[in-house]
Write a protein that holds these residues in place. Sequence first.
Motif, short mmCIF file in Angstrom:
data_model
loop_
_atom_site.label_atom_id
_atom_site.label_comp_id
_atom_site.label_asym_id
_atom_site.label_seq_id
_atom_site.Cartn_x
_atom_site.Cartn_y
_atom_site.Cartn_z
N PRO A 106 0.83 -1.21 0.00
CA PRO A 106 0.00 0.00 0.00
C PRO A 106 0.86 1.26 0.00
O PRO A 106 2.03 1.22 0.37
N GLN A 107 0.28 2.32 -0.42
CA GLN A 107 0.99 3.59 -0.42
C GLN A 107 1.25 4.07 1.00
O GLN A 107 0.42 3.89 1.89
N LEU A 108 2.41 4.67 1.18
CA LEU A 108 2.72 5.34 2.43
C LEU A 108 2.52 6.84 2.23
O LEU A 108 2.82 7.37 1.16
N THR A 109 2.03 7.50 3.24
CA THR A 109 1.85 8.95 3.17
C THR A 109 3.04 9.64 3.82
O THR A 109 3.42 9.30 4.95
N ALA A 110 3.64 10.57 3.11
CA ALA A 110 4.71 11.40 3.65
C ALA A 110 4.16 12.80 3.87
O ALA A 110 3.60 13.41 2.95
N HIS A 111 4.31 13.30 5.07
CA HIS A 111 3.75 14.60 5.46
C HIS A 111 4.90 15.47 5.96
O HIS A 111 5.47 15.21 7.02
N ALA A 112 5.25 16.48 5.17
CA ALA A 112 6.33 17.39 5.55
C ALA A 112 5.74 18.66 6.16
O ALA A 112 4.82 19.25 5.59
N LEU A 113 6.27 19.07 7.30
CA LEU A 113 5.78 20.27 7.98
C LEU A 113 6.95 21.15 8.40
O LEU A 113 7.91 20.66 9.02
N GLN A 114 6.87 22.41 8.04
CA GLN A 114 7.82 23.37 8.58
C GLN A 114 7.16 23.98 9.81
O GLN A 114 6.23 24.78 9.71
N ILE A 115 7.66 23.57 10.97
CA ILE A 115 7.00 23.94 12.23
C ILE A 115 7.73 25.07 12.96
O ILE A 115 7.22 25.58 13.96
N GLY A 116 8.91 25.45 12.48
CA GLY A 116 9.64 26.51 13.13
C GLY A 116 10.85 26.93 12.32
O GLY A 116 11.11 26.41 11.23
N ASP A 117 11.60 27.88 12.87
CA ASP A 117 12.83 28.31 12.22
C ASP A 117 13.98 27.35 12.50
O ASP A 117 14.93 27.27 11.73
N ARG A 118 13.85 26.62 13.61
CA ARG A 118 14.90 25.67 13.97
C ARG A 118 14.34 24.61 14.90
O ARG A 118 13.43 24.87 15.68
N ILE A 119 14.87 23.40 14.77
CA ILE A 119 14.52 22.29 15.67
C ILE A 119 15.79 21.80 16.34
O ILE A 119 16.79 21.51 15.66
N ASN A 120 15.77 21.71 17.67
CA ASN A 120 16.90 21.17 18.41
C ASN A 120 16.81 19.65 18.38
O ASN A 120 15.93 19.06 19.00
N THR A 121 17.72 19.00 17.67
CA THR A 121 17.67 17.54 17.54
C THR A 121 18.62 16.83 18.51
O THR A 121 18.67 15.60 18.52
N ALA A 122 19.35 17.58 19.33
CA ALA A 122 20.33 16.97 20.22
C ALA A 122 19.63 16.19 21.34
O ALA A 122 18.64 16.63 21.91
N GLY A 123 20.16 15.02 21.62
CA GLY A 123 19.67 14.22 22.74
C GLY A 123 18.28 13.66 22.56
O GLY A 123 17.61 13.34 23.55
N PHE A 124 17.83 13.52 21.32
CA PHE A 124 16.47 13.00 21.09
C PHE A 124 16.45 11.51 21.39
O PHE A 124 17.30 10.75 20.93
N GLU A 125 15.46 11.08 22.16
CA GLU A 125 15.36 9.69 22.56
C GLU A 125 14.45 8.91 21.62
O GLU A 125 13.46 9.42 21.13
N GLY A 126 14.80 7.64 21.39
CA GLY A 126 14.01 6.78 20.54
C GLY A 126 14.90 5.86 19.74
O GLY A 126 16.13 5.84 19.90
N GLN A 127 14.30 5.08 18.86
CA GLN A 127 15.06 4.18 18.00
C GLN A 127 15.61 4.98 16.82
O GLN A 127 14.90 5.29 15.87
#
Length: 267
Positions: free
Chosen positions: A9-30
Motif C-alpha cells: 500500500p501507499q505510504l503517506t509522507a507529510h512534511a511540515l515546517q514547524i519553526g525556524d529551527r529544531i533542536n535535535t540533540a539528545g532526542f530519545e528513541g530508535q
Amino acid sequence: MEDSNPTTPQLTAHALQIGDRINTAGFEGQILSSAPLAVRVGGNGIAVLFRYGVVVLIGLSPEEETDFLERLRDRIFGKITPPEEEWAKIQVAKEAEEPIPVGGPILVKELSVERLLLVSDALAKSVVLGRDEREVANVFDTIEPFAHELAKFGKTSRNRTDLLKLMGNALLVQHRVSGRVAVGEKPDVLWDRPDLERLYARLQDEYELSERVETLNRKLAVIADTASTLADIIDTKRSLRLEIIVVILIAFEIVITFYEIYIRNGH
C-alpha cells in the motif's frame, strides 16, 4: 522498512515546517539515522527531523503525528503557526526504475531507510521553498505600490519610518531565504549510497528544486537592490533636511548680525 511485495500500500509522507529551527540533540528513541535525525515511530512509521525547522512524517496515523509533534514542542524555536506543509505518496514498484509519474506517487524499488531519507530531504527542501516563495511574494506586494509612486511622481509620500519598515522587511526575507537551507547540497546518505543518485535527481526534477532556487535568487537580488535604493532615499532625505537646517541657521545668524549692526548705528 523492507518490503518485497509489489502490491505494498501507499505510504503517506507529510512534511511540515514547524519553526525556524529544531533542536535535535539528545532526542530519545530508535535512531535510524543521525544526519538527518530519523527515528522510528510506532510500528512502521518514521520521522525525519531537519534542524532548519522541518519534520517529515512517513507512514504515521493522524494520532501518531499529533503525539510526535507534541514531543517536539519544547525543541522548536521560532514556531510557525499554522505550519507550512506538503504531502506526498510513496509506493513500491519493483519493475520501475524509480520514476515519478506526473501527479502520481513517488515510486521506489523498496522502502529502505536510505530511500525514505532522500524522499524526506526533497520534501523538506520543497516545503521550505514554498514558505520562502510566499515571503518573497509578500515583500513584492509591499514594494510594488512604492515603486509605482516613485515611477509616477519621482518621489515618495512615505515617511522615514515607513521606508525603514519596508527596508527591514526586505532584508529580513533575504536573510531568511539565503540562510535557511542549502538546497543545492546533496543529502549525506548519497555519500554512502551513490547508487541512489538517480532517484534523488528525479526527486529534484519533480519538485523543481534548482529552478525554484534560481527564481528566488533573482527575486532576492531585486529585493536587495530595492533595500539599497530605500537606504539611498533615506540618506538623501536626511541630507536635505540637514542642508535646510544649516541654511536656516546661516540665515538666522545673518539676521542677528544685521540687527546688531542696526542697533549700533542707531545709537
